[in-house]
Every structure is written in structure tokens, then in C-alpha cells.
Design a protein around this motif. Structure first.
Motif, short mmCIF file in Angstrom:
data_model
loop_
_atom_site.label_atom_id
_atom_site.label_comp_id
_atom_site.label_asym_id
_atom_site.label_seq_id
_atom_site.Cartn_x
_atom_site.Cartn_y
_atom_site.Cartn_z
N LEU A 30 -25.71 -45.20 -4.41
CA LEU A 30 -25.13 -46.38 -5.06
C LEU A 30 -25.96 -47.62 -4.78
O LEU A 30 -26.20 -48.44 -5.68
CB LEU A 30 -23.69 -46.58 -4.58
CG LEU A 30 -22.90 -47.71 -5.22
CD1 LEU A 30 -22.84 -47.56 -6.74
CD2 LEU A 30 -21.50 -47.78 -4.63
N SER A 31 -26.44 -47.74 -3.57
CA SER A 31 -27.30 -48.86 -3.21
C SER A 31 -28.57 -48.86 -4.06
O SER A 31 -28.98 -49.90 -4.58
CB SER A 31 -27.66 -48.79 -1.72
OG SER A 31 -28.58 -49.80 -1.39
N GLY A 83 -27.79 -39.42 -12.35
CA GLY A 83 -27.26 -38.05 -12.35
C GLY A 83 -26.75 -37.64 -10.99
O GLY A 83 -25.65 -37.08 -10.87
N GLN A 84 -27.54 -37.90 -9.96
CA GLN A 84 -27.14 -37.55 -8.60
C GLN A 84 -25.88 -38.31 -8.19
O GLN A 84 -24.97 -37.75 -7.58
CB GLN A 84 -28.25 -37.88 -7.60
CG GLN A 84 -29.46 -37.01 -7.70
CD GLN A 84 -30.53 -37.53 -6.77
OE1 GLN A 84 -31.04 -38.64 -6.97
NE2 GLN A 84 -30.86 -36.76 -5.75
N LEU A 85 -25.86 -39.59 -8.51
CA LEU A 85 -24.71 -40.43 -8.15
C LEU A 85 -23.45 -39.94 -8.85
O LEU A 85 -22.39 -39.82 -8.23
CB LEU A 85 -25.01 -41.88 -8.51
CG LEU A 85 -23.95 -42.91 -8.16
CD1 LEU A 85 -23.64 -42.91 -6.67
CD2 LEU A 85 -24.40 -44.30 -8.61
N TYR A 86 -23.57 -39.63 -10.11
CA TYR A 86 -22.43 -39.13 -10.89
C TYR A 86 -21.89 -37.84 -10.28
O TYR A 86 -20.69 -37.71 -10.03
CB TYR A 86 -22.87 -38.89 -12.34
CG TYR A 86 -21.80 -38.30 -13.21
CD1 TYR A 86 -20.77 -39.09 -13.70
CD2 TYR A 86 -21.83 -36.95 -13.54
CE1 TYR A 86 -19.78 -38.54 -14.51
CE2 TYR A 86 -20.83 -36.41 -14.34
CZ TYR A 86 -19.82 -37.20 -14.83
OH TYR A 86 -18.84 -36.66 -15.61
N PHE A 118 -28.96 -47.50 -6.98
CA PHE A 118 -28.58 -47.79 -8.36
C PHE A 118 -28.37 -49.29 -8.56
O PHE A 118 -28.86 -49.87 -9.53
CB PHE A 118 -27.30 -47.03 -8.72
CG PHE A 118 -26.78 -47.36 -10.09
CD1 PHE A 118 -27.37 -46.80 -11.21
CD2 PHE A 118 -25.73 -48.23 -10.24
CE1 PHE A 118 -26.90 -47.11 -12.48
CE2 PHE A 118 -25.25 -48.55 -11.50
CZ PHE A 118 -25.84 -47.99 -12.63
N LEU A 119 -27.66 -49.93 -7.64
CA LEU A 119 -27.38 -51.36 -7.76
C LEU A 119 -28.64 -52.21 -7.64
O LEU A 119 -28.68 -53.33 -8.13
CB LEU A 119 -26.33 -51.80 -6.74
CG LEU A 119 -24.92 -51.28 -6.99
CD1 LEU A 119 -24.00 -51.68 -5.84
CD2 LEU A 119 -24.38 -51.79 -8.31
N ARG A 120 -29.66 -51.67 -7.00
CA ARG A 120 -30.94 -52.38 -6.90
C ARG A 120 -31.85 -52.10 -8.08
O ARG A 120 -32.98 -52.57 -8.12
CB ARG A 120 -31.63 -52.04 -5.58
CG ARG A 120 -30.96 -52.73 -4.39
CD ARG A 120 -31.68 -52.46 -3.09
NE ARG A 120 -31.22 -51.15 -2.61
CZ ARG A 120 -31.99 -50.26 -2.02
NH1 ARG A 120 -33.25 -50.51 -1.80
NH2 ARG A 120 -31.49 -49.12 -1.63
N GLY A 121 -31.36 -51.33 -9.05
CA GLY A 121 -32.12 -51.12 -10.28
C GLY A 121 -32.74 -49.75 -10.46
O GLY A 121 -33.38 -49.50 -11.48
N ASP A 122 -32.57 -48.85 -9.51
CA ASP A 122 -33.15 -47.50 -9.62
C ASP A 122 -32.23 -46.62 -10.45
O ASP A 122 -31.24 -46.09 -9.96
CB ASP A 122 -33.35 -46.90 -8.23
CG ASP A 122 -34.00 -45.53 -8.25
OD1 ASP A 122 -34.23 -44.99 -9.36
OD2 ASP A 122 -34.29 -45.00 -7.16
N ARG A 123 -32.55 -46.48 -11.72
CA ARG A 123 -31.72 -45.69 -12.62
C ARG A 123 -32.02 -44.19 -12.56
O ARG A 123 -31.34 -43.40 -13.20
CB ARG A 123 -31.86 -46.19 -14.07
CG ARG A 123 -31.43 -47.64 -14.26
CD ARG A 123 -29.99 -47.82 -13.79
NE ARG A 123 -29.49 -49.16 -14.07
CZ ARG A 123 -29.14 -50.03 -13.14
NH1 ARG A 123 -29.25 -49.73 -11.87
NH2 ARG A 123 -28.66 -51.20 -13.47
N THR A 124 -33.00 -43.80 -11.77
CA THR A 124 -33.32 -42.38 -11.64
C THR A 124 -32.26 -41.61 -10.87
O THR A 124 -32.25 -40.39 -10.89
CB THR A 124 -34.69 -42.16 -10.95
OG1 THR A 124 -34.61 -42.61 -9.59
CG2 THR A 124 -35.80 -42.88 -11.69
N VAL A 125 -31.36 -42.32 -10.20
CA VAL A 125 -30.34 -41.66 -9.38
C VAL A 125 -29.01 -41.49 -10.10
O VAL A 125 -28.04 -40.99 -9.51
CB VAL A 125 -30.11 -42.42 -8.04
CG1 VAL A 125 -31.38 -42.49 -7.22
CG2 VAL A 125 -29.55 -43.80 -8.30
#
Length: 62
Positions: free
Chosen positions: A39-40, A51-54, A42-49
């Protein structure tokens, strides 16, 4: 992490962050070290995560 989420809300980028169900999921996510890390990122702009986050958040719900 909670400060980053609050910052999004204050800045008007909260979209669904005011929904109690979403807030509950975020709180749950913050209790899991791996999910909080994703989540951290993702919130910093890394959209590659995304799928993993979901997948990780779905696994926490069960």
C-alpha cells in the motif's frame, strides 16, 4: 501510512476513502506488514503493485 491517507483526503483525492467499508479495509491492510508495504508503494506512485495489493487485501478479508 495513516498520514498519507489523511493527506489524500485533505488534498481532495480521497475518492472512496470516506466510505466506512473502504476505511475498514485500509485499517485491516495496515495491520499486515506485507500489505502495508504494498500500500505504501502504491500511494507513492508505484502502480506495478496493484495486482499484488488487490490479491493481498482479498486474502485479508477472509
Amino acid at each position: 501510512m495513516r498520514w498519507m491517507i489523511a493527506s489524500l483526503q485533505i488534498g481532495g483525492h480521497s475518492d472512496h476513502l470516506d466510505d466506512p467499508a473502504v476505511r475498514q479495509l485500509l485499517e485491516l491492510a495496515l495491520t499486515d506488514q506485507m500489505t502495508a508495504g504494498l500500500l505504501s508503494r502504491f500511494l507513492r506512485g508505484d502502480r506495478t503493485v496493484i495486482g499484488q495489493l488487490y490479491e493481498r487485501i482479498l486474502s485479508l478479508r477472509t
